[in-house]
Design an enzyme around this catalytic site. Structure first.
Site, mmCIF file in Angstrom:
data_model
loop_
_atom_site.group_PDB
_atom_site.id
_atom_site.type_symbol
_atom_site.label_atom_id
_atom_site.label_comp_id
_atom_site.label_asym_id
_atom_site.label_seq_id
_atom_site.Cartn_x
_atom_site.Cartn_y
_atom_site.Cartn_z
ATOM 1 N N CYS A 164 0.809 -1.225 0.000
ATOM 2 C CA CYS A 164 0.000 0.000 0.000
ATOM 3 C C CYS A 164 0.840 1.271 0.000
ATOM 4 O O CYS A 164 0.292 2.375 -0.040
ATOM 5 C CB CYS A 164 -0.946 -0.013 1.188
ATOM 6 S SG CYS A 164 -1.886 -1.544 1.302
ATOM 7 N N HIS A 304 -2.973 7.898 6.142
ATOM 8 C CA HIS A 304 -3.147 6.577 5.533
ATOM 9 C C HIS A 304 -4.544 6.073 5.884
ATOM 10 O O HIS A 304 -5.263 5.578 5.021
ATOM 11 C CB HIS A 304 -2.059 5.639 6.024
ATOM 12 C CG HIS A 304 -2.080 4.298 5.395
ATOM 13 N ND1 HIS A 304 -1.969 4.120 4.032
ATOM 14 C CD2 HIS A 304 -2.220 3.046 5.930
ATOM 15 C CE1 HIS A 304 -2.028 2.824 3.751
ATOM 16 N NE2 HIS A 304 -2.182 2.159 4.878
ATOM 17 N N GLU A 315 -1.132 4.951 13.494
ATOM 18 C CA GLU A 315 -0.862 6.214 12.799
ATOM 19 C C GLU A 315 -1.041 7.400 13.736
ATOM 20 O O GLU A 315 -0.239 8.345 13.717
ATOM 21 C CB GLU A 315 -1.759 6.359 11.574
ATOM 22 C CG GLU A 315 -1.416 7.588 10.757
ATOM 23 C CD GLU A 315 -2.062 7.612 9.385
ATOM 24 O OE1 GLU A 315 -1.664 8.469 8.556
ATOM 25 O OE2 GLU A 315 -2.974 6.785 9.131
ATOM 26 N N LYS A 336 -9.735 7.597 2.219
ATOM 27 C CA LYS A 336 -10.260 6.228 2.143
ATOM 28 C C LYS A 336 -11.638 6.088 2.775
ATOM 29 O O LYS A 336 -12.331 5.096 2.532
ATOM 30 C CB LYS A 336 -9.277 5.263 2.789
ATOM 31 C CG LYS A 336 -7.933 5.149 2.074
ATOM 32 C CD LYS A 336 -7.029 4.148 2.775
ATOM 33 C CE LYS A 336 -5.655 4.072 2.129
ATOM 34 N NZ LYS A 336 -4.806 5.246 2.441
ATOM 35 N N HIS A 341 -9.945 1.431 0.213
ATOM 36 C CA HIS A 341 -8.481 1.328 0.150
ATOM 37 C C HIS A 341 -8.076 0.686 -1.173
ATOM 38 O O HIS A 341 -8.283 -0.504 -1.389
ATOM 39 C CB HIS A 341 -7.997 0.492 1.327
ATOM 40 C CG HIS A 341 -6.511 0.478 1.507
ATOM 41 N ND1 HIS A 341 -5.643 1.190 0.701
ATOM 42 C CD2 HIS A 341 -5.727 -0.173 2.412
ATOM 43 C CE1 HIS A 341 -4.405 0.986 1.102
ATOM 44 N NE2 HIS A 341 -4.428 0.160 2.131
ATOM 45 N N PHE A 400 1.786 -3.282 3.990
ATOM 46 C CA PHE A 400 2.217 -4.580 4.484
ATOM 47 C C PHE A 400 3.696 -4.770 4.135
ATOM 48 O O PHE A 400 4.143 -4.390 3.053
ATOM 49 C CB PHE A 400 1.413 -5.702 3.835
ATOM 50 C CG PHE A 400 0.004 -5.868 4.369
ATOM 51 C CD1 PHE A 400 -0.453 -5.129 5.439
ATOM 52 C CD2 PHE A 400 -0.861 -6.781 3.788
ATOM 53 C CE1 PHE A 400 -1.741 -5.285 5.922
ATOM 54 C CE2 PHE A 400 -2.155 -6.950 4.261
ATOM 55 C CZ PHE A 400 -2.597 -6.204 5.335
#
Length: 413
Positions: A164, A304, A315, A336, A341, A400
Site C-alpha cells: 500500500c 493513511h 498512525e 479512504k 483502500h 504490508f
C-alpha cells in the site's frame, strides 16, 4: 550543487467516485461515499461483499477496444489517468527530449484480474490455451511500460511494488529523478485493480476487510470506535512532476511543489503495524527534514487512515510521537473513508487530493465519524469539509511488509 526544485503540473484520477479530478475532489469535499455492493462478479459467497468498485468503466474516453483487450484493468486505469494528467499539464512530448522524460508508476499487485482469468483458462482448457498476452498484461511494470510507449518517452522507467506504499514510493523516486537532474519530467503515481474474486477472498482471509455489508457507505470509518476493517477499492492517481525552470520555460500552470520524501521500515511484522508508530514517525520526520520544515509548519495531514483497528491507532501514535503538542492542532483526514483502500494506488490518489487541497483552500472530511475512539483523539475533520489556508501538507502511505512513506507538498511560491 543545490538540488533542483520540483513542481506538479498535471493530475489524473480514476476512482469509484469518477474519472475526472475536479469532479472527484468536489465529491470528496461533499463527503460522498462511492462504496457499494460489488456488481462486477458474484460476491454472494464472500464475507465482505462491498467495495470501492468502478462500475462505469469501459476503458474511458482515451482508450479504444484494442487498448482494453491488451491491457489489464489496472494498466487501463493508469493509462487514462496519465493521459488526463499530461493533457492538463500541456506537455507535448514530441517537443521534449525523450531521454529526459520518464515514468515510475507503483502497484501493489499488478494484473490480478488477468492472472485469475489466465489461470482459470489454463485449468479448464490446458496449457496450450493460455493467452500470449497474459504476461504483458499481468506484470507489475505494465502500467509504466505502456505509459512510456504511448508517449514515446525514454527516460527513467520502472514500477515499484511495496504493497500500500507503492504509489507514494513511486512519487518519491520520481521526485528524486527530477531534483537530482536525471530527468526533467516524470509521470508518476499508482494504479490498482485487485477488486476481484480472488483478491477479495485473500484480504478476507487476513480478516482485514469490513463486513458491514448491510450499510456499505458507512463501512469505511477511519479512526471511529466502530471500525471493523478496510473496504477494498480500485483506481489510479497520476501526477506530472517537472523541474521548475523547465515548467516555467514552457509557460506551464504550476499546481504545487513537491518538497520532501521520507521512508522507513517497521522491521517488526509482515502485516501488523508497529504499535508504537516509530517507523511511521521516522518517515514523516524524514519528509519534513527533506523539505526543510518544522512540524508546526504543516497545515494538514492526509492520513493513511484505512479503518483498521490496529492501523489507525498506530498512525495516531506516530503523529503524536513526531508532532507532540502540535498534533492536536493539525487537521487530519482520510480519503479512504469515501473510496475505500485501493492498495498500491492509494498514495497516488491521495497525493492528487493533497494538491487539490492546497489549490482549493478546503480540507475534505473523514466521513462516518460518529463514535469517538479515545485512542484516536486528533482533529479528523469529521463529516464536514473545512475551509482553510493550506500551505504545507503531508501525505502518509503505509504498507504490508512494514513500508512507511511520507510525502511533503507545498503551495508554489
Amino acid at each position: 550543487m543545490p538540488r533542483r526544485r520540483v513542481v506538479v503540473t498535471g493530475l489524473g484520477l480514476v476512482t469509484c467516485l469518477g474519472h475526472r479530478v475536479d469532479d472527484v475532489f468536489d465529491r470528496f469535499v461533499h463527503g460522498q461515499s462511492g462504496i457499494k455492493p460489488i456488481t462486477r462478479f458474484d460476491a454472494s459467497g464472500h464475507y465482505s461483499r462491498i467495495g470501492g468498485e468502478i462500475t462505469t468503466w469501459e476503458g474511458g474516453p482515451h482508450l479504444n477496444s484494442r487498448d482494453t483487450k491488451r491491457l489489464d484493468r489496472f494498466a487501463q486505469f493508469a493509462m487514462h489517468s496519465a493521459i488526463e494528467a499530461v493533457n492538463q499539464s500541456g506537455l507535448d512530448f514530441s517537443k521534449e527530449n525523450a531521454w529526459r522524460c520518464g515514468a515510475i508508476i507503483g502497484t501493489g499487485i499488478g494484473g490480478m484480474e488477468e492472472f485469475e482469468l489466465g489461470y482459470r483458462r489454463f485449468l479448464e482448457k490446458g496449457p496450450d490455451r493460455v493467452s500470449p498476452f497474459m504476461v504483458p498484461k499481468l506484470m507489475c511494470n505494465a502500467a509504466s511500460g505502456n505509459v512510456s510507449i504511448h508517449f514515446g518517452i525514454r527516460g527513467p522507467n520502472t514500477a515499484i511494488t511495496s504493497a500500500c506504499a507503492s504509489a507514494a514510493h513511486a512519487i518519491g523516486e520520481a521526485f528524486d529523478c527530477v531534483r537530482n537532474d536525471v530527468a526533467d519530467v516524470m509521470v508518476t503515481g499508482g494504479s490498482e485493480a485487485a477488486l476481484t474474486p480472488l483478491g477479495l477472498a485473500c484480504f478476507t482471509a487476513l480478516k482485514a476487510l469490513s463486513r458491514r455489508n448491510d450499510d456499505p457507505q458507512a463501512a469505511s470509518r477511519p479512526f471511529d470506535l466502530n471500525r471493523d476493517g478496510f473496504v477494498l477499492g480500485e483506481g489510479a492517481g497520476i501526477l506530472i512532476l517537472e523541474e521548475l525552470e523547465h515548467a516555467r520555460a514552457r509557460g506551464a500552470n504550476i499546481l504545487a511543489e513537491v518538497l520532501g520524501y521520507g521512508q522507513s521500515a517497521d522491521g517488526s511484522h509482515i502485516t501488523a503495524p508497529d504499535e508504537q508508530g516509530k517507523g511511521a514517525a521516522f518517515a514523516m520526520g524524514a519528509a519534513l527534514k527533506d523539505a526543510g520544515l518544522e512540524p508546526e509548519k504543516i497545515d494538514y495531514i492526509n492520513a493513511h487512515g484505512t479503518s483498521t483497528p490496529l492501523g489507525d491507532v498506530a498512525e495516531v501514535t506516530a503523529i503524536k510521537r513526531l508532532f507532540g503538542e502540535h498534533a492536536a492542532k493539525v487537521p487530519v483526514s482520510s480519503t479512504k473513508s469515501m473510496i475505500g483502500h485501493s492498495l498500491g494506488a492509494s498514495g497516488g490518489i491521495e497525493a492528487v487530493a493533497c494538491v487539490k487541497t492546497i489549490n482549493g483552500g478546503v480540507i475534505h472530511p473523514t466521513i462516518n465519524q460518529t463514535t469517538p475512539d479515545e485512542r484516536c483523539d486528533l482533529d479528523f475533520v469529521p463529516n464536514t469539509a473545512r475551509e482553510a489556508k493550506v500551505r504545507h501538507v503531508l501525505s502518509n502511505s503505509f504498507g504490508f511488509g512494514g513500508h512507511n512513506v511520507s510525502l511533503a507538498f507545498g503551495a508554489f511560491e
